[in-house]
Design a protein around this motif. Structure first.
Motif, PDB file in Angstrom:
ATOM      1  N   GLY A 102       0.819  -1.083   0.001  1.00  0.00           N
ATOM      2  CA  GLY A 102      -0.245  -0.041  -0.211  1.00  0.00           C
ATOM      3  C   GLY A 102       0.735   0.968  -0.263  1.00  0.00           C
ATOM      4  N   PRO A 103       0.462   2.103  -0.272  1.00  0.00           N
ATOM      5  CA  PRO A 103       0.951   3.597   0.123  1.00  0.00           C
ATOM      6  C   PRO A 103       1.751   4.031   1.245  1.00  0.00           C
ATOM      7  CG  PRO A 103      -2.078   4.030  -0.642  1.00  0.00           C
ATOM      8  CD  PRO A 103      -1.217   2.428  -0.160  1.00  0.00           C
ATOM      9  N   LYS A 104       2.984   4.241   0.973  1.00  0.00           N
ATOM     10  CA  LYS A 104       4.287   4.361   1.755  1.00  0.00           C
ATOM     11  C   LYS A 104       3.055   5.613   3.006  1.00  0.00           C
ATOM     12  CE  LYS A 104       7.879   2.606  -0.193  1.00  0.00           C
ATOM     13  NZ  LYS A 104       9.706   2.657  -1.034  1.00  0.00           N
ATOM     14  N   GLY A 105       2.984   6.222   2.735  1.00  0.00           N
ATOM     15  CA  GLY A 105       2.128   7.327   4.017  1.00  0.00           C
ATOM     16  C   GLY A 105       1.334   6.825   5.133  1.00  0.00           C
ATOM     17  N   LEU A 106       1.077   5.613   4.663  1.00  0.00           N
ATOM     18  CA  LEU A 106       0.133   5.065   5.451  1.00  0.00           C
ATOM     19  C   LEU A 106       0.572   4.043   6.580  1.00  0.00           C
ATOM     20  CD1 LEU A 106      -2.862   3.938   3.373  1.00  0.00           C
ATOM     21  CD2 LEU A 106      -2.872   5.864   4.671  1.00  0.00           C
ATOM     22  N   GLY A 107       2.028   3.953   6.057  1.00  0.00           N
ATOM     23  CA  GLY A 107       2.841   3.187   7.461  1.00  0.00           C
ATOM     24  C   GLY A 107       3.691   4.482   8.560  1.00  0.00           C
ATOM     25  N   ARG A 108       3.471   5.901   8.214  1.00  0.00           N
ATOM     26  CA  ARG A 108       3.900   6.167   9.307  1.00  0.00           C
ATOM     27  C   ARG A 108       3.564   6.156  10.310  1.00  0.00           C
ATOM     28  NH1 ARG A 108       4.655  11.370   5.078  1.00  0.00           N
ATOM     29  NH2 ARG A 108       5.817  10.480   3.739  1.00  0.00           N
ATOM     30  N   VAL A 109       4.649   5.712  11.402  1.00  0.00           N
ATOM     31  CA  VAL A 109       4.478   5.895  13.292  1.00  0.00           C
ATOM     32  C   VAL A 109       4.853   7.431  13.558  1.00  0.00           C
ATOM     33  CG1 VAL A 109       4.492   4.286  14.950  1.00  0.00           C
ATOM     34  CG2 VAL A 109       4.519   3.248  12.786  1.00  0.00           C
ATOM     35  N   SER A 110       4.299   7.301  14.604  1.00  0.00           N
ATOM     36  CA  SER A 110       4.081   7.896  15.661  1.00  0.00           C
ATOM     37  C   SER A 110       3.737   8.014  16.854  1.00  0.00           C
ATOM     38  CB  SER A 110       3.695   9.670  14.799  1.00  0.00           C
ATOM     39  OG  SER A 110       4.254  11.410  15.841  1.00  0.00           O
ATOM     40  N   GLY A 111       4.941   8.494  17.963  1.00  0.00           N
ATOM     41  CA  GLY A 111       4.323   7.881  19.373  1.00  0.00           C
ATOM     42  C   GLY A 111       3.314   6.685  19.604  1.00  0.00           C
ATOM     43  N   GLY A 112       3.984   6.038  18.428  1.00  0.00           N
ATOM     44  CA  GLY A 112       3.478   4.257  18.596  1.00  0.00           C
ATOM     45  C   GLY A 112       2.085   4.370  17.892  1.00  0.00           C
ATOM     46  N   VAL A 113       1.573   5.445  17.563  1.00  0.00           N
ATOM     47  CA  VAL A 113       0.653   5.248  16.997  1.00  0.00           C
ATOM     48  C   VAL A 113       0.464   5.389  15.045  1.00  0.00           C
ATOM     49  CG1 VAL A 113      -1.938   6.090  16.284  1.00  0.00           C
ATOM     50  CG2 VAL A 113      -0.846   6.351  18.508  1.00  0.00           C
ATOM     51  N   PRO A 114       0.251   4.748  13.966  1.00  0.00           N
ATOM     52  CA  PRO A 114       0.015   4.650  12.577  1.00  0.00           C
ATOM     53  C   PRO A 114      -1.223   5.700  12.003  1.00  0.00           C
ATOM     54  CG  PRO A 114      -1.101   3.381  12.809  1.00  0.00           C
ATOM     55  CD  PRO A 114      -0.533   3.507  14.200  1.00  0.00           C
ATOM     56  N   ARG A 115      -0.411   7.453  12.443  1.00  0.00           N
ATOM     57  CA  ARG A 115      -1.329   7.963  13.054  1.00  0.00           C
ATOM     58  C   ARG A 115      -2.460   8.172  11.316  1.00  0.00           C
ATOM     59  NH1 ARG A 115       1.713  11.673  16.889  1.00  0.00           N
ATOM     60  NH2 ARG A 115       0.451  10.862  18.954  1.00  0.00           N
ATOM     61  N   ILE A 116      -1.510   8.236  10.718  1.00  0.00           N
ATOM     62  CA  ILE A 116      -2.267   8.858   8.716  1.00  0.00           C
ATOM     63  C   ILE A 116      -2.818   7.885   8.379  1.00  0.00           C
ATOM     64  CG2 ILE A 116      -1.869   9.257   6.183  1.00  0.00           C
ATOM     65  CD1 ILE A 116      -0.126  11.181   8.376  1.00  0.00           C
ATOM     66  N   ALA A 117      -2.733   6.750   8.381  1.00  0.00           N
ATOM     67  CA  ALA A 117      -3.917   5.379   8.564  1.00  0.00           C
ATOM     68  C   ALA A 117      -5.257   5.737   9.786  1.00  0.00           C
ATOM     69  CB  ALA A 117      -3.192   4.215   9.397  1.00  0.00           C
ATOM     70  N   VAL A 118      -4.662   6.442  10.593  1.00  0.00           N
ATOM     71  CA  VAL A 118      -5.808   6.457  11.776  1.00  0.00           C
ATOM     72  C   VAL A 118      -6.687   7.936  10.762  1.00  0.00           C
ATOM     73  CG1 VAL A 118      -6.936   7.746  13.683  1.00  0.00           C
ATOM     74  CG2 VAL A 118      -5.378   5.810  13.379  1.00  0.00           C
ATOM     75  N   LEU A 119      -6.576   8.631   9.865  1.00  0.00           N
ATOM     76  CA  LEU A 119      -6.744   9.540   9.581  1.00  0.00           C
ATOM     77  C   LEU A 119      -7.391   9.314   7.954  1.00  0.00           C
ATOM     78  CD1 LEU A 119      -4.966  12.013  10.234  1.00  0.00           C
ATOM     79  CD2 LEU A 119      -6.629  12.496  10.678  1.00  0.00           C
ATOM     80  N   ALA A 120      -6.783   8.674   7.341  1.00  0.00           N
ATOM     81  CA  ALA A 120      -6.947   7.750   5.921  1.00  0.00           C
ATOM     82  C   ALA A 120      -8.385   7.547   6.608  1.00  0.00           C
ATOM     83  CB  ALA A 120      -6.091   7.081   5.344  1.00  0.00           C
ATOM     84  N   SER A 121      -8.320   6.382   7.339  1.00  0.00           N
ATOM     85  CA  SER A 121      -9.557   4.974   7.659  1.00  0.00           C
ATOM     86  C   SER A 121     -10.837   6.633   8.020  1.00  0.00           C
ATOM     87  CB  SER A 121      -9.373   4.460   9.353  1.00  0.00           C
ATOM     88  OG  SER A 121      -8.297   3.645   8.586  1.00  0.00           O
ATOM     89  N   SER A 122     -10.858   6.954   8.883  1.00  0.00           N
ATOM     90  CA  SER A 122     -11.644   7.769   9.068  1.00  0.00           C
ATOM     91  C   SER A 122     -12.541   8.992   8.373  1.00  0.00           C
ATOM     92  CB  SER A 122     -11.263   8.758  10.382  1.00  0.00           C
ATOM     93  OG  SER A 122     -10.718   8.081  11.544  1.00  0.00           O
ATOM     94  N   VAL A 123     -11.682   9.315   7.373  1.00  0.00           N
ATOM     95  CA  VAL A 123     -12.178  10.298   6.718  1.00  0.00           C
ATOM     96  C   VAL A 123     -12.726   9.079   5.592  1.00  0.00           C
ATOM     97  CG1 VAL A 123     -10.920  11.416   3.751  1.00  0.00           C
ATOM     98  CG2 VAL A 123     -10.646  12.417   6.049  1.00  0.00           C
ATOM     99  N   PHE A 124     -12.432   7.781   4.819  1.00  0.00           N
ATOM    100  CA  PHE A 124     -12.989   7.313   4.454  1.00  0.00           C
ATOM    101  C   PHE A 124     -14.204   6.896   5.015  1.00  0.00           C
ATOM    102  CE2 PHE A 124     -14.714   3.474   1.717  1.00  0.00           C
ATOM    103  CZ  PHE A 124     -14.235   2.924   0.884  1.00  0.00           C
ATOM    104  N   GLY A 125     -14.492   6.578   6.503  1.00  0.00           N
ATOM    105  CA  GLY A 125     -15.654   6.203   6.772  1.00  0.00           C
ATOM    106  C   GLY A 125     -16.860   7.976   6.355  1.00  0.00           C
ATOM    107  N   PHE A 126     -16.080   8.851   7.127  1.00  0.00           N
ATOM    108  CA  PHE A 126     -17.300   9.861   7.106  1.00  0.00           C
ATOM    109  C   PHE A 126     -17.317   9.796   5.190  1.00  0.00           C
ATOM    110  CE2 PHE A 126     -18.021  14.744   6.918  1.00  0.00           C
ATOM    111  CZ  PHE A 126     -19.074  14.096   7.897  1.00  0.00           C
ATOM    112  N   LEU A 127     -17.075   9.621   4.547  1.00  0.00           N
ATOM    113  CA  LEU A 127     -17.132   9.868   2.607  1.00  0.00           C
ATOM    114  C   LEU A 127     -18.091   8.969   2.566  1.00  0.00           C
ATOM    115  CD1 LEU A 127     -16.591  10.790  -0.053  1.00  0.00           C
ATOM    116  CD2 LEU A 127     -15.307   8.943  -0.081  1.00  0.00           C
TER     117      LEU A 127
END
Length: 460
Positions: free
Chosen positions: A326-351
């Motif tokens: 998958g897109p490499k950006g989704l695999g970035r981890v900050s503070g022990g959390v994949p935050r880009i993946a969290v945002l992408a999943s939430s945005v898809f849900g709201f869409l």
């Protein structure tokens, strides 16, 4: 040779690993709460209306299938703890294309479910506060749970702990009151005896089939505990304990409550569908404020599911990217959390929520049909993966088998036969046939893309 307690510590595309912030109490409650969803509180009404008292048989049969699936998944997840769960197991057992297909189809399912649960929760709150727009409540819920998942995994664990505790308390109280009423010892009520059970199969085999299909999809959510286990303090023991208690949880919460409801309330009562079976049963007992009380519980169940599905979707996406799928950006981890993946999943849900308002009759309906049978496809990947990995584990690392599938390989084949039977039943029913074909189309497309990617990668 790795020991049975060896765990994988996945790292993101930036080399930072996920945290292990979930405690055993979090994992235990996620496992408990995962079997108590809005599908049980509300969706079971349609199954009762179709199958009558035989809904108990439908839930027992589908419950047996789910127990086998969870045992298989538990065996693999205890041996190979991974935030990718069944997707990672499918890649290890079958090939990268299988992990790609299982993972991304489940991600679409979870993100769409986030939107659906947000819509359901918003309807309840706007019913309490007439005139407030539903989309605004959905947006608020999205922001809250996206925020909790962005902060730290322990925040997700704490929310799920208390959500699950409330759901478990509510359904336990319901079961206690229901059993007392059935026995005729609840003050102010008379025991109905077997008067509501005489017409056990009112719509024949066809009604039982509809009830069986409804019950199969009501069990969704159990997979989250094996995803969460990878971020717990002790993944192997945690997932093993959760899976080993799955049998009594399913028997008590699902089959037990269905038995209480159909004993207390006539199966053909309009209230079973209109108000939901639990509210109908509490009304039958004359408990004041039952409707609003259950609305609060259903709201909690929906919010819990939103929280869990955002978490699950982000971890599945993270695991896929970590494995180069998958897109490499989704695999970035900050503070022990994949935050880009969290945002992408939430945005898809709201869409998905916006599509339900903008294009409810075509695009949104197509999306719902497309995810209709994804959980069955995932279960097939789990069964096939377990068949292949078990032999490999016995040969190469038997000490990793902290959880063992019962009567292997016979019960695995029985589970696969059960899944095939459900597919056949879906193909026979006009209401589910379109879901089967739409999901099949998505799975085939993803499998083709995954296989092409696998071939291209092998040539490098």
């Amino acid at each position: 040779m790795p020991s049975s307690t060896t765990q994988e510590t996945p790292t993101g595309t930036d080399g930072v690993s996920l945290s292990h912030g979930l405690k055993q109490r979090h994992l235990s409650m996620i496992a408990l709460g995962g079997v108590i969803g809005a599908g049980l509180f509300v969706g079971s009404g349609a199954g009762i209306a179709a199958a009558g008292p035989s809904i108990v048989i439908a839930y027992a049969l589908s419950g047996l299938l789910v127990m086998l699936v969870m045992r298989m998944l538990g065996e693999m997840s205890a041996a190979y703890p991974s935030s990718g769960s069944f997707s990672a197991h499918a890649e290890r057992a079958i090939g990268p294309w299988a992990g790609f297909t299982a993972g991304w189809s489940f991600w679409v399912l979870l993100c769409t479910a986030v939107g659906l649960e947000g819509i359901g929760a918003a309807k309840i709150v706007s019913g309490w506060l007439p005139g407030t727009p539903e989309w605004l409540w959905v947006a608020l819920f999205m922001v809250v749970f996206c925020g909790t998942n962005l902060a730290a995994v322990k925040n997700f664990g704490e929310f799920e702990f208390w959500f699950a505790a409330l759901k478990v308390a509510a359904i336990s109280l319901f079961l206690v009151l229901g059993v007392l009423a059935v026995l005729g010892v609840l003050p102010g009520t008379d025991s109905p005896g077997a008067s509501n059970l005489t017409d056990f199969l009112p719509n024949g085999g066809e009604g039982l089939v509809i009830g069986l299909l409804a019950s199969v999809f009501a069990y969704g959510g159990l997979e989250t505990v094996t995803i969460a286990a990878a971020e717990s303090e002790n993944p192997v023991q945690g997932v093993a304990r959760a899976v080993r208690t799955a049998m009594w949880r399913i028997a008590l919460f699902y089959i037990g409550s269905m038995a209480v409801i159909v004993t207390l309330v006539p199966w053909d009562s309009k209230e079973v569908v209109e108000k939901g079976p639990y509210v109908a049963a509490l009304d039958e007992l004359g408990i004041p404020g039952a409707g609003q009380l259950m609305n609060v519980v259903v709201l909690v169940a929906l919010l819990s599911a939103m929280n869990a599905n955002i978490y699950g979707a982000s971890r599945i996406a993270y695991s896929l990217v970590e494995r180069g799928q998958g897109p490499k950006g989704l695999g970035r981890v900050s503070g022990g959390v994949p935050r880009i993946a969290v945002l992408a999943s939430s945005v898809f849900g709201f869409l998905c929520v916006l599509l339900s308002y903008w294009r409810p009759d075509d695009v949104f309906a197509w999306l719902l049909n497309m995810i209709g049978a994804v959980i069955l496809a995932v279960w097939i990947f789990i069964a096939v993966s377990q068949l292949r990995l078990r032999r490999r584990l016995e040969r190469e690392a038997p000490e990793r088998l902290a959880v063992r599938m019962w009567a292997f390989p016979w019960l695995t084949w029985v589970a696969l036969a059960g899944m095939a039977a459900v597919f056949v039943l879906m193909a026979r029913e006009p209401g589910t046939r379109v879901q089967l074909y739409s999901t099949g189309g998505m799975i085939l497309v993803l499998a083709a893309v995954g296989y092409a990617w696998q071939r291209a990668r092998a040539k490098r």
